[in-house]
Design a protein around this motif. Sequence first.
Motif, PDB file in Angstrom:
ATOM      1  N   PRO A 380       0.160   5.843   6.079  1.00  0.00           N
ATOM      2  CA  PRO A 380       0.359   7.069   5.297  1.00  0.00           C
ATOM      3  C   PRO A 380      -0.021   6.895   3.832  1.00  0.00           C
ATOM      4  CG  PRO A 380       2.465   6.007   5.764  1.00  0.00           C
ATOM      5  CD  PRO A 380       1.422   5.253   6.550  1.00  0.00           C
ATOM      6  N   PRO A 381      -0.491   7.958   3.193  1.00  0.00           N
ATOM      7  CA  PRO A 381      -0.897   7.887   1.786  1.00  0.00           C
ATOM      8  C   PRO A 381       0.226   7.428   0.857  1.00  0.00           C
ATOM      9  CG  PRO A 381      -1.680   9.912   2.795  1.00  0.00           C
ATOM     10  CD  PRO A 381      -0.770   9.286   3.788  1.00  0.00           C
ATOM     11  N   GLU A 382       1.471   7.784   1.172  1.00  0.00           N
ATOM     12  CA  GLU A 382       2.566   7.389   0.280  1.00  0.00           C
ATOM     13  C   GLU A 382       2.768   5.875   0.263  1.00  0.00           C
ATOM     14  OE1 GLU A 382       4.463   9.228   4.067  1.00  0.00           O
ATOM     15  OE2 GLU A 382       2.754   9.608   2.727  1.00  0.00           O
ATOM     16  N   THR A 383       2.453   5.208   1.369  1.00  0.00           N
ATOM     17  CA  THR A 383       2.554   3.745   1.385  1.00  0.00           C
ATOM     18  C   THR A 383       1.501   3.141   0.475  1.00  0.00           C
ATOM     19  OG1 THR A 383       3.400   3.765   3.652  1.00  0.00           O
ATOM     20  CG2 THR A 383       2.494   1.692   2.845  1.00  0.00           C
ATOM     21  N   LYS A 384       0.307   3.675   0.529  1.00  0.00           N
ATOM     22  CA  LYS A 384      -0.749   3.190  -0.358  1.00  0.00           C
ATOM     23  C   LYS A 384      -0.386   3.415  -1.823  1.00  0.00           C
ATOM     24  CE  LYS A 384      -5.591   3.486  -1.630  1.00  0.00           C
ATOM     25  NZ  LYS A 384      -5.221   3.201  -3.017  1.00  0.00           N
ATOM     26  N   ALA A 385       0.154   4.588  -2.127  1.00  0.00           N
ATOM     27  CA  ALA A 385       0.511   4.897  -3.508  1.00  0.00           C
ATOM     28  C   ALA A 385       1.569   3.938  -4.033  1.00  0.00           C
ATOM     29  CB  ALA A 385       1.001   6.341  -3.601  1.00  0.00           C
ATOM     30  N   ALA A 386       2.564   3.645  -3.195  1.00  0.00           N
ATOM     31  CA  ALA A 386       3.621   2.724  -3.608  1.00  0.00           C
ATOM     32  C   ALA A 386       3.074   1.318  -3.809  1.00  0.00           C
ATOM     33  CB  ALA A 386       4.737   2.722  -2.558  1.00  0.00           C
ATOM     34  N   ALA A 387       2.185   0.890  -2.914  1.00  0.00           N
ATOM     35  CA  ALA A 387       1.598  -0.437  -3.044  1.00  0.00           C
ATOM     36  C   ALA A 387       0.708  -0.519  -4.292  1.00  0.00           C
ATOM     37  CB  ALA A 387       0.794  -0.781  -1.790  1.00  0.00           C
ATOM     38  N   ASP A 388      -0.052   0.535  -4.558  1.00  0.00           N
ATOM     39  CA  ASP A 388      -0.879   0.569  -5.770  1.00  0.00           C
ATOM     40  C   ASP A 388      -0.031   0.335  -7.021  1.00  0.00           C
ATOM     41  OD1 ASP A 388      -3.287   1.028  -4.495  1.00  0.00           O
ATOM     42  OD2 ASP A 388      -3.184   3.209  -4.690  1.00  0.00           O
ATOM     43  N   GLN A 389       1.124   0.990  -7.055  1.00  0.00           N
ATOM     44  CA  GLN A 389       1.979   0.850  -8.219  1.00  0.00           C
ATOM     45  C   GLN A 389       2.542  -0.559  -8.336  1.00  0.00           C
ATOM     46  OE1 GLN A 389       2.606   3.397 -10.721  1.00  0.00           O
ATOM     47  NE2 GLN A 389       3.046   1.402 -11.639  1.00  0.00           N
TER      48      GLN A 389
END
Length: 685
Positions: A380-389
Amino acid sequence: MNKMFVGALLAMSSLGGVAALHAQTAAPAKRAPTASAAGAQGPQIGTFGFDTAGMDRSVAPGDDFYDFAGGTWAKNTAIPADKSSYGAFDTLADLSRDRTRVILEEEKAKGSKIGTAYATYNDTAAIEAKGLAPIQPWLNKVKALSDKAGYAALVAEADRNGISIPFGAGVGQDDKAPETYIVGISQAGLGLPDRDYYLKNDPKLAETKAAYQAHIAKVFTLAGEPNAEARAKAIVDFETQIAQVSWTRIDSRDSDKTYNKMAVADLIRSAPGFDFSAYFRGIGTPVDTLIVAQPSAVTGIAKLIAAAPLGVLKDQMLLRSIDGYADVLPQKFDQERFAFYGTTLSGTPQQEDRWKRAVSFTSGAVSDEVSKVYVARYFPPETKAAADQLVRNVIAAMNVRIDKLTWMSPATKVKAHAKLQAFTPKIGYPTRWRDYSDLTITAGDAYGNKVRAANWQHQENISHLGKPLQRWEWGMTPMTVNAYANFGMVEIVFPAAILQPPFFDPKADPAVNYGGIGAVIGHEMSHHFDDQGAKYDAQGRLAQWWTDADVKNFNALEDKLVAQYDAYEPLPGMHVQGRLTLGENSADLAGLSAAYDAYHASLGGKKAPVIDGMTGDQRFYLGWSQVWRRNYREANLRQRLLTDPHSPSQQRADIVRNMDPWYGAFQPKPGQKLYLTPDQRVRVW
């Protein structure tokens, strides 16, 4: 030549291009979007993301932090019969494979390319019915070789089919000109995992060598070849000679020692026993210049080829061909290969179910076609966003740590910051996919599919020559539970499958996430500053960008880490090789330290809450230990101690003994096994 899997987090059995942020000030990092233990639905593991039931609180953390954090799990967790070891990585790998199976079963019903590859590999009845007929033309071609003049061309054809003897060759970045691709060649030719299996005076290794010879004889017997025992002994004797001229793994991981650019003409003059011109023409890379990783080994192997009987060279190729394709040949060959390489060498009692191996084959042969469906469904996109941060936070923390170093000169610190700023973190999956339209997958032809896939991958690799650097490429699939650093690309890469509990859970306590995936991020990031990664500058070029004093200071600190790990003895008489595992141990030390700072910066000056009676610092270090839980079979652990640049899991967890905050969190006392006085603790980054 830069290796794609430099610094992979775990030994393998390594959205592209988000620019790393540069932060030299001590401003608090932004908090990654995670939830507390009381968040909606809660974390997948325990009350805050950690398996407290797996702890063994009867063990003092100062005596054995690994057992304190996971000893009950270790006692109660059996290694599955089809595995040589088992831990958190395997749990997620099983999940990834189960998910991929669902995809492939659906594709099988559609009759797609990946569905056909999967179904055909699974069709053991068809494989059995064909016997050796699919591979027989190739075996006949090997047996028909009448003189050594044609040997190099045959080696090249084997190479295209995925059988690399007696050398390994491929195309990769030129370490000193990283925007260009170049051909590289390295030592090969051994059927056992390391030269020590042939040369070391150790009863267990001698037993393994004898079992290998028996395996060769059994393969020849099954194939109907005469004089199997004598031919097997001749192969082992020949490979023992190869082992004697081969470099050690410690020397072979040294980027300076293995960068030897030379003209092909010079290689030919120094190694007259092998027709390198014919070989390079045969693999499709007729070049003038190349990188030779281990010159004395390559020339030494060429001399051995010149002296060896032609029959031995042909027999070695027959053996590697049958073993290499045993999984798509009749069951007796598949079972015999597993009996040696799976059971004898690794201690695994039972071979994996066929469908599991079919998933692995298809995920490798047509990887991007499988990956596209996998990430659309499971990342999911939210997992990527959290990992990016989290990546941004850990990089920011490392920038601050660089400013505080006392052993590095101010001028080099400026360059170190520039290198961090040049990082490309890759999270989840590539931005582009490979095109497999020219790869033919045929229903009912398992052997042919594997040969064609190997040839396709070979051609894909050599096609890089003369092209601009393809920065979008990945060295691991999104389904892989691992991570890696690529020095030449100045990148850190985290496939989708590792961004799950216990490494990362958006609903878990931030301390556990920072101790898990945060430390993994720090680990891969700090590989670019380990004893080899530090040799590459901000452009990915192999060049000394430190002062001589910096190098001297750094090496003195790293030598302390080598000595610390040399002292560990996981098996009686077998120690961790501190020099072989230095890069990974150094990355664990630096990465966990940076992740700790990033965790505290994310708190924004507030005190971490106490959860289930545990402080934030305690939960952070427990999160680190949780991802390294692993049980080993003895044969597997022995093999790892000889060949793996990673220390065993217990010793990886024990890196905490060098960190002052761990002492504050768990209060180990002098006299306890892990306790180090402040002056004994290794502090590098």
